[in-house]
Design a protein around this motif. Structure first.
Motif, PDB file in Angstrom:
ATOM      1  N   VAL A   1       0.817  -1.279  -0.149  1.00 32.90           N
ATOM      2  CA  VAL A   1      -0.047  -0.098  -0.177  1.00 32.90           C
ATOM      3  C   VAL A   1       0.875   1.220   0.231  1.00 32.90           C
ATOM      4  O   VAL A   1       2.197   1.187   0.406  1.00 32.90           O
ATOM      5  CB  VAL A   1      -1.029   0.077   1.206  1.00 32.90           C
TER       6      VAL A   1
ATOM      7  N   ARG B   1      -0.748   0.255  -6.786  1.00 30.13           N
ATOM      8  CA  ARG B   1      -2.042   0.541  -5.807  1.00 30.13           C
ATOM      9  C   ARG B   1      -3.283   0.590  -6.767  1.00 30.13           C
ATOM     10  O   ARG B   1      -4.383  -0.071  -6.376  1.00 30.13           O
ATOM     11  CB  ARG B   1      -1.804   1.581  -4.869  1.00 30.13           C
TER      12      ARG B   1
ATOM     13  N   GLY C   1      -5.405  -3.678   1.617  1.00 31.39           N
ATOM     14  CA  GLY C   1      -4.253  -3.829   0.585  1.00 31.39           C
ATOM     15  C   GLY C   1      -4.845  -4.984  -0.014  1.00 31.39           C
ATOM     16  O   GLY C   1      -5.907  -5.023  -0.377  1.00 31.39           O
TER      17      GLY C   1
END
Length: 432
Positions: free
Chosen positions: A226, A328, A366
């Protein structure tokens, strides 16, 4: 995005994925000659194809240079860690001076607690999450005892509310504020290994500092997973392993972060060693420790060249990907698609066989879903493995699946859910 539960849709997402080609940079384990769909990067990342060449280069340096390899060749070992520092800084949101590759995770946690857990008669307590990874629990317990305190008195664990699986940020902040005058350290995992919950690190840091405490994080499940801004968030220290989302091999080298605001504080204790000594004066071999500038001054033993070579190979792939931001964006879609498909499996089965305990909000997770299997959990997990889906098992009934954006595809996720449904129909006799 509106998801669809079919192979053509998953393949269309893969065709649109600018990072799809990166999966070709990794080696996938096989079973009966067929590659696994590998969803266990939260435990051990895959091997980059380049890892062997990075290690071979150092083996060649050793072969040709021997002891002169410390100062000669294309990447002298004396300074090799510096090649990694800028890459590492991009992973965790720090300056290169604030990070350093060294040791292993729990060793580094102990070394950093030597510096940043400094209890007094008034301030001696540590706040951490209940259910933290056992190694963290053991490290904190032993540090507290080392300073002469009883863990029952000195350690405060914040647990989820009854009937809930994850922590509420307001409960964490309230616990910090409520113990402010006795609090020495706030020490959380960035992401909880069991539930996959990503804690609100900036809010926890602000609350800890407002209470007059030091704030540190174990980023084993967050670094490389993350986006992190350790420097901007003002976090005091952190450490992480490199073998999960950062693919640096089993037992790979750890990394540390120390905020630059602590660099000039000469009152900080540390366990010193030769490699943390001022680099320009190191070979004078003089008594009296003088620390190297920045996080490098927390080094104890000399550079671990081969583990760093493995880490280097993976960090270069993060650089190729554009570091964390593009990864991400893909990760959020991959994990959301898996969540959608698990819900679809439950709908076909007609009941909630699979309860996702990882937070639904993208900002609180995440690349991981932790899933409670209501019936026949272990049999279902074993059958997934037999069907070339390799995730992770946690007692008593949790299957962790981690779609990693560097090497997993939307087709991987679709196929996993499809096989899970087939297996579930075969193994479950509903008892509801």
């Amino acid at each position: 995005m509106t998801f669809e539960n079919n192979l053509a849709f998953a393949q269309s997402l893969d065709r649109q994925d600018p990072l799809y080609h990166l999966r070709d940079e990794f080696l996938f384990p096989k079973q009966h000659g067929t590659p696994f769909i590998y969803l266990c990067g939260n435990s051990l990342g895959l091997q980059p194809k380049t890892a062997r060449s990075y290690v071979d280069q150092q083996m060649t340096n050793w072969e040709n240079q021997a002891v002169e390899g410390w100062f000669e060749g294309n990447s002298p070992w004396m300074y090799y860690h510096k090649e990694l520092k800028e890459l590492m800084a991009n992973i965790v949101g720090a300056t290169p001076a604030e990070v350093c590759p060294m040791n292993t995770l729990t060793v580094n946690l102990h070394l950093l607690m030597v510096s940043f857990y400094r209890p007094t008669a008034q301030r001696f307590k540590i706040i951490m999450e209940a259910g933290a990874f056992p190694s963290d629990q053991y490290a904190v317990e032993s540090q507290v005892r080392f300073h002469g305190y009883d863990p029952k008195d000195a350690i405060i664990e914040v647990a989820p509310r009854e009937g809930e699986n994850t922590l509420r940020t307001e409960d964490i902040l309230a616990e910090i504020a409520g113990n402010g005058d006795q609090l020495a350290l706030v020490l959380f995992g960035g992401i909880n290994y069991f539930t996959g919950q990503w804690f609100d690190m900036p809010a926890i840091t602000r609350a800890g500092h407002n209470a007059g405490a030091i704030v540190g994080f174990d980023l084993a499940h967050a670094a490389g997973n993350v986006p992190l801004e350790l420097h901007n968030w003002g976090i005091d220290f952190a450490c992480w392993c490199s073998y999960k989302y950062q693919n640096a091999g089993p037992g790979g080298i750890s990394g540390i972060f120390v905020h630059e605001k602590h660099f000039s504080d000469t009152t900080i204790n540390r366990f010193a060693g030769w490699w943390g000594y001022n680099e320009q004066l190191r070979f004078k071999m003089e008594k009296g420790f003088t620390a190297e500038a920045g996080a490098d001054g927390w080094q104890v033993s000399c550079t671990q060249v081969i583990p760093m070579a493995l880490y280097h190979a993976s960090l270069k792939l993060f650089e190729k990907a554009g570091f964390i931001a593009p990864l991400r964006e893909k990760s959020k879609q991959l994990t959301a698609y898996l969540q959608f498909l698990i819900t679809e499996v439950n709908q076909v089965l007609g009941f909630e066989q699979y309860k996702i305990i990882t937070p639904a909000a993208e900002s609180a997770r995440g690349a991981q879903l932790s899933i409670i299997a209501q019936f026949n959990a272990k049999e279902i997990f074993n059958s997934l493995v037999a069907n070339n889906i390799l995730g992770d098992w946690r007692e008593p009934n949790v299957i962790r699946l981690s779609p990693v954006p560097l090497y997993n595809s939307f087709e991987d996720v679709f196929t996993t859910a499809s096989r899970l449904l087939t297996i579930s129909k075969e193994l479950i006799t509903p008892k509801h």
